[in-house]
Design a protein around this motif. Structure first.
Motif, PDB file in Angstrom:
ATOM      1  N   UNK A   8      24.434   1.857  19.634  1.00 33.13           N
ATOM      2  CA  UNK A   8      25.747   1.505  19.110  1.00 33.13           C
ATOM      3  C   UNK A   8      26.710   1.034  20.190  1.00 33.13           C
ATOM      4  N   UNK A   9      26.205   0.762  21.380  1.00 34.73           N
ATOM      5  CA  UNK A   9      27.013   0.171  22.443  1.00 34.73           C
ATOM      6  C   UNK A   9      27.872   1.147  23.211  1.00 34.73           C
ATOM      7  N   UNK A  10      27.523   2.416  23.198  1.00 27.61           N
ATOM      8  CA  UNK A  10      28.374   3.416  23.833  1.00 27.61           C
ATOM      9  C   UNK A  10      28.456   3.265  25.354  1.00 27.61           C
ATOM     10  N   UNK A  11      27.412   2.711  25.975  1.00 26.34           N
ATOM     11  CA  UNK A  11      27.429   2.545  27.437  1.00 26.34           C
ATOM     12  C   UNK A  11      28.107   1.251  27.857  1.00 26.34           C
ATOM     13  N   UNK A  12      28.194   0.291  26.960  1.00 24.68           N
ATOM     14  CA  UNK A  12      28.652  -1.051  27.327  1.00 24.68           C
ATOM     15  C   UNK A  12      30.076  -1.075  27.885  1.00 24.68           C
ATOM     16  N   UNK A  13      31.063  -0.402  27.286  1.00 27.37           N
ATOM     17  CA  UNK A  13      32.416  -0.471  27.863  1.00 27.37           C
ATOM     18  C   UNK A  13      32.484  -0.028  29.325  1.00 27.37           C
ATOM     19  N   UNK A  14      31.744   1.010  29.685  1.00 30.98           N
ATOM     20  CA  UNK A  14      31.762   1.475  31.080  1.00 30.98           C
ATOM     21  C   UNK A  14      31.102   0.461  31.999  1.00 30.98           C
ATOM     22  N   UNK A  15      30.053  -0.203  31.525  1.00 27.92           N
ATOM     23  CA  UNK A  15      29.420  -1.251  32.330  1.00 27.92           C
ATOM     24  C   UNK A  15      30.368  -2.432  32.532  1.00 27.92           C
ATOM     25  N   UNK A  16      31.102  -2.794  31.487  1.00 27.19           N
ATOM     26  CA  UNK A  16      32.090  -3.862  31.608  1.00 27.19           C
ATOM     27  C   UNK A  16      33.175  -3.474  32.605  1.00 27.19           C
ATOM     28  N   UNK A  36      27.157  -1.602  14.639  1.00 23.31           N
ATOM     29  CA  UNK A  36      28.132  -0.667  15.192  1.00 23.31           C
ATOM     30  C   UNK A  36      28.538  -1.082  16.601  1.00 23.31           C
ATOM     31  N   UNK A  37      27.580  -1.562  17.387  1.00 23.57           N
ATOM     32  CA  UNK A  37      27.888  -2.021  18.746  1.00 23.57           C
ATOM     33  C   UNK A  37      28.839  -3.220  18.704  1.00 23.57           C
ATOM     34  N   UNK A  38      28.626  -4.125  17.753  1.00 22.62           N
ATOM     35  CA  UNK A  38      29.502  -5.294  17.637  1.00 22.62           C
ATOM     36  C   UNK A  38      30.930  -4.885  17.304  1.00 22.62           C
ATOM     37  N   UNK A  39      31.080  -3.880  16.460  1.00 22.14           N
ATOM     38  CA  UNK A  39      32.424  -3.389  16.144  1.00 22.14           C
ATOM     39  C   UNK A  39      33.071  -2.756  17.375  1.00 22.14           C
ATOM     40  N   UNK A  40      32.263  -2.164  18.228  1.00 25.62           N
ATOM     41  CA  UNK A  40      32.791  -1.479  19.420  1.00 25.62           C
ATOM     42  C   UNK A  40      33.186  -2.467  20.508  1.00 25.62           C
ATOM     43  N   UNK A  41      32.362  -3.466  20.798  1.00 17.46           N
ATOM     44  CA  UNK A  41      32.580  -4.304  21.986  1.00 17.46           C
ATOM     45  C   UNK A  41      33.086  -5.696  21.659  1.00 17.46           C
ATOM     46  N   UNK A  42      33.040  -6.099  20.379  1.00 17.27           N
ATOM     47  CA  UNK A  42      33.521  -7.421  20.011  1.00 17.27           C
ATOM     48  C   UNK A  42      32.811  -8.526  20.775  1.00 17.27           C
ATOM     49  N   UNK A  43      33.594  -9.445  21.314  1.00 15.45           N
ATOM     50  CA  UNK A  43      33.025 -10.583  22.042  1.00 15.45           C
ATOM     51  C   UNK A  43      32.924 -10.328  23.536  1.00 15.45           C
ATOM     52  N   UNK A  44      33.185  -9.096  23.964  1.00 17.49           N
ATOM     53  CA  UNK A  44      33.171  -8.807  25.404  1.00 17.49           C
ATOM     54  C   UNK A  44      31.758  -8.677  25.970  1.00 17.49           C
ATOM     55  N   UNK A  45      30.766  -8.561  25.096  1.00 11.78           N
ATOM     56  CA  UNK A  45      29.364  -8.488  25.530  1.00 11.78           C
ATOM     57  C   UNK A  45      28.508  -9.259  24.534  1.00 11.78           C
ATOM     58  N   UNK A  46      27.349  -9.683  24.988  1.00 18.44           N
ATOM     59  CA  UNK A  46      26.387 -10.362  24.124  1.00 18.44           C
ATOM     60  C   UNK A  46      25.409  -9.343  23.571  1.00 18.44           C
TER      61      UNK A  46
END
Length: 225
Positions: A47-55, A73-83
């Motif tokens: 669900x993209x929980x690690x992605x914000x910290x990596x960004x 769920x990951x798309x709702x979390x990170x939007x367009x900030x990650x692929x």
């Protein structure tokens, strides 16, 4: 692509994986991979929980997961900030050496074949790039550890050396993840071998957190030429 094990589990998983223990696990992975810039693959991003910290650490992130539900769920979390890419970890749709780093968190117990998944991680990683894996400790977080209601280990059942899927009795109401999706258990030697036999050199190993015994193991490696 057939339904993934975590399809249908997303709402429950979000609540389960957002606890402080899992937050520390993800923070450990980001600490070990270090700061960008560069392209980082979050392999089995869920669900993209690690992605914000990596960004926040300066990486350009691509998240890959087999579960449609988890990626929504990951798309709702990170939007367009990650692929975000739907992909099987055993056959990634990326070119050789495409990433400067690969991070994977709490995934080896869900891969059908961790060796194959780590081989793919090595393939898409550039020479000299960093691979970080943080996951369930095979010795202390396996299905062979008896625990009380507080999650404290109380004993060991036979079977630690029996690598492969453990088909626990399914219980969709259980608060324990492995009663919902099962677990692919490798002994510790099998997990480490899955890394070093795939062109990766381990440079650091730790058992993060304050629990005793530790629930997780963290591995940092670099891709050899």
């Amino acid at each position: 692509m057939p339904p993934a094990r975590y399809d249908g589990q997303t709402e429950w998983y979000e609540a389960f994986a957002s606890g402080m223990g899992f937050t520390a696990t993800r923070a450990c992975a980001v600490r070990l991979v270090g700061r960008g810039p560069g392209r980082c693959l979050d392999l089995g991003c869920g669900t993209g929980l690690t992605i914000p910290a990596l960004l926040d650490a300066g990486w350009s992130v691509v998240g890959a997961d087999v579960s449609t539900d988890q990626l929504c769920a990951a798309a709702r979390r990170v939007g367009s900030s990650a692929t975000l890419v739907q992909a099987n970890a055993h056959a990634l749709p990326f070119t050789n050496g495409e990433f400067d780093s690969v991070v994977s968190v709490l995934t080896h117990t869900d891969f059908d074949d961790p060796r194959r998944a780590f081989a793919e991680a090595q393939r898409v990683l550039r020479v000299g790039g960093t691979f970080v894996y943080v996951g369930v400790h095979p010795c202390f977080g396996s299905p062979f550890i008896e625990k009380n209601d507080l999650g404290v280990p109380t004993g060991i059942r036979p079977g630690y050396r029996d690598a492969g899927w453990q088909h626990l009795p399914p219980d969709p109401e259980s608060p324990r993840i492995r009663a919902r999706v099962g677990i692919n258990h490798p002994p510790l030697a099998g997990l480490l071998s899955a890394v070093v036999e795939n062109g990766l050199t381990i440079t650091h190993v730790e058992e993060p957190g304050e629990t005793d015994p530790p629930l997780n193991i963290a591995i940092r490696a670099v891709r050899r030429a």
